[in-house]
Design a protein around this motif. Structure first.
Motif, PDB file in Angstrom:
ATOM      1  N   GLN A 195    -100.587  36.249  18.856  1.00 14.66           N
ATOM      2  CA  GLN A 195    -101.869  36.779  18.382  1.00 14.66           C
ATOM      3  C   GLN A 195    -101.742  37.324  16.963  1.00 14.66           C
ATOM      4  O   GLN A 195    -102.581  37.058  16.099  1.00 14.66           O
ATOM      5  N   SER A 229    -103.240  35.717  13.278  1.00 13.61           N
ATOM      6  CA  SER A 229    -104.009  36.618  12.418  1.00 13.61           C
ATOM      7  C   SER A 229    -103.419  36.642  11.009  1.00 13.61           C
ATOM      8  O   SER A 229    -104.151  36.567  10.017  1.00 13.61           O
ATOM      9  N   TRP A 289    -104.214  33.475   9.132  1.00 16.99           N
ATOM     10  CA  TRP A 289    -105.578  33.476   8.581  1.00 16.99           C
ATOM     11  C   TRP A 289    -105.647  34.330   7.325  1.00 16.99           C
ATOM     12  O   TRP A 289    -106.328  33.992   6.356  1.00 16.99           O
ATOM     13  N   GLY A 308    -112.139  34.998  11.734  1.00 17.63           N
ATOM     14  CA  GLY A 308    -110.945  35.698  12.216  1.00 17.63           C
ATOM     15  C   GLY A 308    -111.192  36.368  13.553  1.00 17.63           C
ATOM     16  O   GLY A 308    -110.366  36.303  14.466  1.00 17.63           O
ATOM     17  N   ASP A 333    -109.521  35.281  17.270  1.00 14.36           N
ATOM     18  CA  ASP A 333    -108.876  36.264  18.133  1.00 14.36           C
ATOM     19  C   ASP A 333    -109.496  36.249  19.530  1.00 14.36           C
ATOM     20  O   ASP A 333    -108.784  36.289  20.542  1.00 14.36           O
TER      21      ASP A 333
END
Length: 270
Positions: free
Chosen positions: A195, A199, A202, A244, A248
């Motif tokens: 995860q 992130s 991105w 974003g 997620d």
């Protein structure tokens, strides 16, 4: 049926609605402040376009297909870089977990690399890989590698020693121990690393698309800034933030559908 049994779902539903409304409160306040500031020209309209102008720019970009095209290119770059990161970070963390000498050998080098901001390596990456997709992918890999690697390694190293003793008593091979005991026990840390890694991928997108790009959200933002189209800059930034969040959410939904017993959504900080 007792009253408490009937009313409990209603209370839960009301609580969820209140939480959802609370999450929208701050964005709503920001929108109101933004609208007021632009209407009263507290900031020059060139520097702070009104929400209406930004909305019109977003609609124009969507209508022409530009925003979708740039977004598709950016998503492809992020996913390519992140898949490559997983292919490097997961095997390396497993090897270092099992081979103590490898951990001692690589610790100093990895700490050194972790201290280097990915953007500082852009000139070198251009010399090595040119201005094509390879250098952009390298920036994304550099940004996302350590969140994945460190979380996976931490999860593997922190597995309870009793599980190792149980595996020894059952005479499991190292491969069986990894597949049946170690990976399942370290799964929460592994998923956290994934995860965080996507992130960071991105976030690294702007840096990647600074390398002579002709497409992508980062290119859209930089090109709009050079043309003085600050409304389009806002559209690009808002697109990055919204996508974003959606990435997620999609990732969490996939985790919860594949591994429902971990109940990851309840354990989130945000």
């Amino acid at each position: 049926m007792p009253d408490g049994t009937v009313c409990r779902p209603m209370r839960i539903s009301t609580a969820k609605l209140a939480m959802g409304a609370g999450k929208l409160l701050l964005p709503l306040l920001v929108l109101i402040l933004w609208t007021t500031a632009s209407r009263n020209e507290w900031v020059h309209p060139y520097l702070l376009p009104s929400p209406r102008r930004v909305g019109e720019a977003a609609w124009t970009l969507l209508y022409r297909g530009e925003l979708i095209r740039h977004l598709g290119v950016s998503l492809r770059r992020v996913l390519t870089g992140f898949i490559l990161t997983l292919g490097i970070a997961l095997p390396l963390s497993i090897l270092i977990h099992f081979l103590g000498w490898l951990k001692n050998l690589t610790k100093g080098s990895l700490e050194f690399l972790r201290s280097i901001p990915p953007l500082s390596a852009i000139p070198l990456l251009i010399l090595w890989f040119g201005i094509g997709e390879a250098s952009k992918t390298a920036v994304i890999v550099m940004a996302s590698f350590f969140p994945v690697f460190l979380n996976v390694l931490s999860g593997l190293d922190n597995v309870d020693e009793s599980w190792r003793e149980l595996a020894d008593s059952l005479q499991l091979t190292r491969r069986d121990y990894l597949a049946a005991v170690l990976i399942p026990a370290a799964l929460p840390s592994i998923l956290t690393g994934i995860q965080l890694g996507i992130s960071y991928s991105w976030r690294a997108l702007m840096g990647a698309e600074m390398i002579a790009a002709a497409s992508g959200i980062g290119y859209l933002i930089l090109d709009s800034q050079e043309m003085g189209r600050i409304d389009r800059v806002f559209v690009g930034i808002l697109t990055l933030g919204i996508c974003g969040i959606l990435l997620d959410r999609v990732l969490m939904q996939l985790f919860n559908s594949w591994i429902p017993w971990l109940n990851l959504e309840e354990g989130r900080t945000w």
